[in-house]
Design a protein around this motif. Structure first.
Motif, PDB file in Angstrom:
ATOM      1  N   ILE A 179       0.509   2.713  11.664  1.00  0.00           N
ATOM      2  CA  ILE A 179       0.369   1.641  10.679  1.00  0.00           C
ATOM      3  C   ILE A 179      -0.311   2.157   9.422  1.00  0.00           C
ATOM      4  O   ILE A 179       0.110   1.868   8.301  1.00  0.00           O
ATOM      5  N   GLU A 180      -1.373   2.950   9.614  1.00  0.00           N
ATOM      6  CA  GLU A 180      -2.236   3.243   8.474  1.00  0.00           C
ATOM      7  C   GLU A 180      -1.825   4.467   7.668  1.00  0.00           C
ATOM      8  O   GLU A 180      -2.147   4.563   6.485  1.00  0.00           O
TER       9      GLU A 180
ATOM     10  N   ALA B 249       0.905   3.991  -2.980  1.00  0.00           N
ATOM     11  CA  ALA B 249       0.646   5.396  -2.651  1.00  0.00           C
ATOM     12  C   ALA B 249       1.781   6.276  -3.161  1.00  0.00           C
ATOM     13  O   ALA B 249       1.552   7.376  -3.663  1.00  0.00           O
TER      14      ALA B 249
ATOM     15  N   GLY C  80       0.932   5.335   6.425  1.00  0.00           N
ATOM     16  CA  GLY C  80       1.818   5.049   5.308  1.00  0.00           C
ATOM     17  C   GLY C  80       1.089   4.551   4.069  1.00  0.00           C
ATOM     18  O   GLY C  80       1.520   4.802   2.955  1.00  0.00           O
ATOM     19  N   GLU C  81      -0.019   3.882   4.237  1.00  0.00           N
ATOM     20  CA  GLU C  81      -0.677   3.248   3.095  1.00  0.00           C
ATOM     21  C   GLU C  81      -1.773   4.107   2.474  1.00  0.00           C
ATOM     22  O   GLU C  81      -2.185   3.871   1.355  1.00  0.00           O
ATOM     23  N   THR C  82      -2.267   5.095   3.236  1.00  0.00           N
ATOM     24  CA  THR C  82      -3.404   5.841   2.719  1.00  0.00           C
ATOM     25  C   THR C  82      -2.931   6.884   1.728  1.00  0.00           C
ATOM     26  O   THR C  82      -1.905   7.520   1.930  1.00  0.00           O
ATOM     27  N   ALA C  83      -3.682   7.031   0.655  1.00  0.00           N
ATOM     28  CA  ALA C  83      -3.370   8.079  -0.306  1.00  0.00           C
ATOM     29  C   ALA C  83      -3.852   9.404   0.279  1.00  0.00           C
ATOM     30  O   ALA C  83      -4.893   9.454   0.937  1.00  0.00           O
TER      31      ALA C  83
ATOM     32  N   ASN D 183      -1.440  -2.433   5.784  1.00  0.00           N
ATOM     33  CA  ASN D 183      -0.649  -1.868   4.689  1.00  0.00           C
ATOM     34  C   ASN D 183       0.150  -2.943   3.961  1.00  0.00           C
ATOM     35  O   ASN D 183       0.971  -2.635   3.100  1.00  0.00           O
TER      36      ASN D 183
ATOM     37  N   ALA E 166      -9.826   0.026   6.232  1.00  0.00           N
ATOM     38  CA  ALA E 166      -9.430  -0.744   5.046  1.00  0.00           C
ATOM     39  C   ALA E 166     -10.222  -2.043   5.000  1.00  0.00           C
ATOM     40  O   ALA E 166      -9.694  -3.100   4.699  1.00  0.00           O
TER      41      ALA E 166
ATOM     42  N   MET F   2      -8.005   6.488  -8.370  1.00  0.00           N
ATOM     43  CA  MET F   2      -7.193   7.637  -7.990  1.00  0.00           C
ATOM     44  C   MET F   2      -6.075   7.875  -9.002  1.00  0.00           C
ATOM     45  O   MET F   2      -5.748   9.008  -9.329  1.00  0.00           O
TER      46      MET F   2
ATOM     47  N   ARG G 154      -6.867 -11.977   2.592  1.00  0.00           N
ATOM     48  CA  ARG G 154      -8.260 -11.649   2.904  1.00  0.00           C
ATOM     49  C   ARG G 154      -9.155 -11.801   1.666  1.00  0.00           C
ATOM     50  O   ARG G 154     -10.218 -12.399   1.718  1.00  0.00           O
TER      51      ARG G 154
ATOM     52  N   LEU H  97       2.722  -1.041  19.294  1.00  0.00           N
ATOM     53  CA  LEU H  97       2.419  -1.545  17.957  1.00  0.00           C
ATOM     54  C   LEU H  97       2.973  -2.958  17.788  1.00  0.00           C
ATOM     55  O   LEU H  97       2.356  -3.822  17.179  1.00  0.00           O
TER      56      LEU H  97
ATOM     57  N   ASN I 110     -12.130   0.120  11.240  1.00  0.00           N
ATOM     58  CA  ASN I 110     -11.612  -0.706  10.158  1.00  0.00           C
ATOM     59  C   ASN I 110     -11.754   0.016   8.816  1.00  0.00           C
ATOM     60  O   ASN I 110     -12.603  -0.319   8.002  1.00  0.00           O
TER      61      ASN I 110
ATOM     62  N   GLY J 286       0.826  -1.206   0.000  1.00  0.00           N
ATOM     63  CA  GLY J 286       0.000   0.000   0.000  1.00  0.00           C
ATOM     64  C   GLY J 286       0.856   1.250   0.000  1.00  0.00           C
ATOM     65  O   GLY J 286       0.574   2.233  -0.697  1.00  0.00           O
ATOM     66  N   THR J 287       1.933   1.203   0.769  1.00  0.00           N
ATOM     67  CA  THR J 287       2.846   2.330   0.841  1.00  0.00           C
ATOM     68  C   THR J 287       3.501   2.579  -0.514  1.00  0.00           C
ATOM     69  O   THR J 287       3.635   3.720  -0.953  1.00  0.00           O
TER      70      THR J 287
END
Lengths: 304, 294
Positions: B250-251, A67, B253-256, A156, B59, A90, A164, B224, B57, A63-64
């Motif tokens: 954690i989150e 992004a 880093g992955e979110t745009a 991530n 994601a 996006m 999943r 963590l 949650n 995910g990183t």
């Protein structure tokens, strides 16, 4: 350690490059922690051949990486899952055209504590365990007489999403312990008699080729009554008998050229694929190779 | 050109005034940024869901859920547990160091405690996974020890150096005449410590506790790694928990950038900031009351 190595490379390479010449091209690779070791090995081998290229590899999760590709902060996004619909949307909004280059195949191993008498699971049982529907090991002939203790990666991680979406096809149990990396999953399960978790085969084996102490690998079958296969046997993977396999991607923005294209062709070529195998993954099929070349428009690029 | 004494005084005053204001500006800048970005999350999430929802949650496989309650509950649970262990131990150690310990013991203990403050949180987290968690599992008959209790033990260890150092200074600052008066009335050393010195140092000790609390509230990496990190609403000290700091770390880093998920993490940050602020304001009030009493 691999992540640290990646950072070290990122920090030291630009310094060492400035000394030699100005024509050095810098490439950035960012993303999947599953892929970071093999990407590093590929980058090192490529840099040895092409001294005026410098490639920095960092992890952080698929995910990183995606992004970073969307915000133009990396040349290649390593991802152990396909891009999600909202990521693709996006990308479209930002004028990014992600191309998926498959450069290896990964198998996910299911591990339990060595004290667990269980030998194999079906895909359905596996999904129900991680959905929280099977709560006691006794229900499926495992032990000890304790509640199942679930270990997985964090959101991530491409492995987290892949497992999943492809194995569970539903939400994880809310009692899944989300660990900060593969090594921690292995460490925790070796200490937890009721533990079960998934890790990439490439990260499971130690340098000697042995399983880490205290954990045991489960065989997996597609359905009840069918043969269960171990991911340790390469032929089970390449013949599609072991059910939990996934492609490893390198995403780039639009048709690449120059050094970036050369590097991608190197990773999917014979030399790169040997490195992929050496790192615990499996080489791509002929069909996947052909699909890659199509995406890269390689014929034109090579004949220039 | 030489400055006159008056001019150099003015200059120094100006420099320190600016330094003081700078930290205020930075503080408000951070708060404004958290609130500004966090507020944008509420175009998609209702305030009721954010503050009273019991599932976090973003994601998710299905519908994204943005309930902050399990994160707040986890943070409070782990922090409370840490304080229950660190406060008595920390004040006891501080009292021993300041009042009882012979110089040779003191010279060994003091640097060791200061070194403890320098241990990186990843290292403590790793020890938590490999040593403390299996020990907790063994003691309480659990299959594993990656739970809130493990997080509390580790945070207590991390908060101890802060509490000990500040509390020791507070105890040392109590005038010798207080103790002498107590001895003159016939009190022995334990009674003097318990009834005179510690109460007199109370405002400083409270400051120590609050600093330790702040350390525990904001700590990220250790919890963590070692507190289990499950998304379920915490059911007690033996449940794996995910704190607010861990969720952000954690989150983010992955979110745009620019997504609801991204903004919601700033909203979580703003709530955490609010909790810290509340703790600080309360401690300031309490400390002042104790100061006036003496």
């Amino acid at each position: 350690m691999s992540r640290i190595a990646g950072w070290a490379l990122l920090i030291f390479l630009p310094i060492s490059c400035q000394k030699s010449s100005n024509s050095i091209e810098n490439l950035l690779i960012k993303g999947s922690d599953t892929e970071v070791n093999v990407a590093l090995a590929l980058a090192e081998a490529f840099m040895e051949k092409e001294p005026n290229v410098s490639i920095a590899v960092t992890g952080g999760g698929s995910g990183t990486g995606v992004a970073a590709l969307l915000s133009g902060k990396t040349n290649i996004a390593n991802s152990s899952r396909p891009m999600k619909p909202d990521e693709l949307k996006m990308a479209e909004g930002r004028g990014v055209r992600p191309l998926p280059i498959v450069f290896g195949i990964d198998a996910l191993a299911i591990i339990v504590n060595e004290q667990n008498p269980l030998d194999s699971l079906t895909m359905d049982e596996l999904a129900r365990v991680f959905k929280g529907e099977i709560r006691d090991w006794a229900e499926i002939g495992g032990g000890p007489n304790m509640n199942v203790s679930l270990y997985g990666r964090q959101s991530n991680s491409g492995t987290f999403i892949y497992f999943r979406d492809e194995v569970l096809n539903a939400e994880y149990s809310s009692s899944l312990k989300q660990m900060n990396g593969t090594a921690q999953i292995v460490e925790a399960i070796s200490n937890d008699p009721a533990g079960v978790g998934y890790v990439g085969v490439g990260y499971l084996l130690e340098k000697s080729g042995d399983l880490p102490q205290g954990v045991k690998l489960l065989k997996v079958s597609r359905a009840k009554g069918q043969t269960a296969y171990s991911p340790m046997e390469p032929s089970h993977i390449t013949s599609d008998q072991y059910p939990i396999v996934r492609p490893l991607y390198q995403y780039v923005n639009g048709k690449p050229n120059g050094r970036l294209l050369e590097f991608l062709l190197f990773t999917i070529g014979a030399e790169g694929q040997a490195i992929v195998s050496k790192n615990g993954y499996y080489p791509i099929s002929k069909a996947q190779h052909a699909a890659n070349l199509e995406l890269l428009n390689a014929k034109i690029a090579i004949s220039k | 050109m030489r400055l006159t004494a008056h001019q150099s005084d003015r200059l120094a005053a100006l420099v320190f005034q600016w330094a003081g204001w700078l930290s205020v500006v930075v503080l408000f800048g951070i708060f404004a940024m958290l609130v500004w970005n966090g507020a944008k999350a509420f175009t998609d999430i209702s305030l009721a869901e954010f503050f009273f929802g019991t599932v976090w949650n973003p994601a998710a496989f299905g519908e994204a859920r943005y309930g902050i309650l399990p994160l707040v509950a986890s943070t409070l649970l782990v922090t409370t547990g840490a304080m229950l262990m660190a406060v008595p131990l920390g004040i006891g150690t501080a009292a021993y160091l300041a009042e009882v310990a012979p110089p040779r013991v003191y010279n060994a203990l003091k640097p060791a405690i200061e070194l403890l403050a320098g241990v990186p949180s990843v290292a403590i987290g790793f020890i938590g996974i490999t040593v403390v968690a299996p020990a907790i599992a063994k003691i309480f008959g659990l299959s594993n020890g990656l739970n809130a209790l493990n997080g509390s033990v580790l945070l207590a260890v991390m908060a101890l150096p802060t509490i000990i150092t500040v509390a020791e200074d507070a105890i040392r600052a109590v005038p010798q005449s207080f103790r002498e008066a107590s001895f003159a009335l016939g009190a022995n050393r334990p009674v003097t410590l318990w009834r005179v010195t510690l109460p007199a140092a109370m405002s400083g000790i409270l400051a120590a506790v609050m600093l330790g609390l702040g350390r525990a509230l904001g700590e990220t990496m250790t919890v963590l790694m070692a507190a289990g990190n499950a998304s379920a609403f915490p059911s007690g000290f033996f449940a794996p928990v995910r704190t607010m700091t861990a969720a952000i770390a954690i989150e983010l880093g992955e979110t745009a950038q620019g997504t609801t998920h991204y903004f919601s993490l700033f909203a979580v940050g703003a709530v955490l900031f609010g909790i810290s602020l509340l703790v600080n304001i309360l401690s300031e009030k309490i400390a002042r009351r104790f100061r006036y009493k003496i």
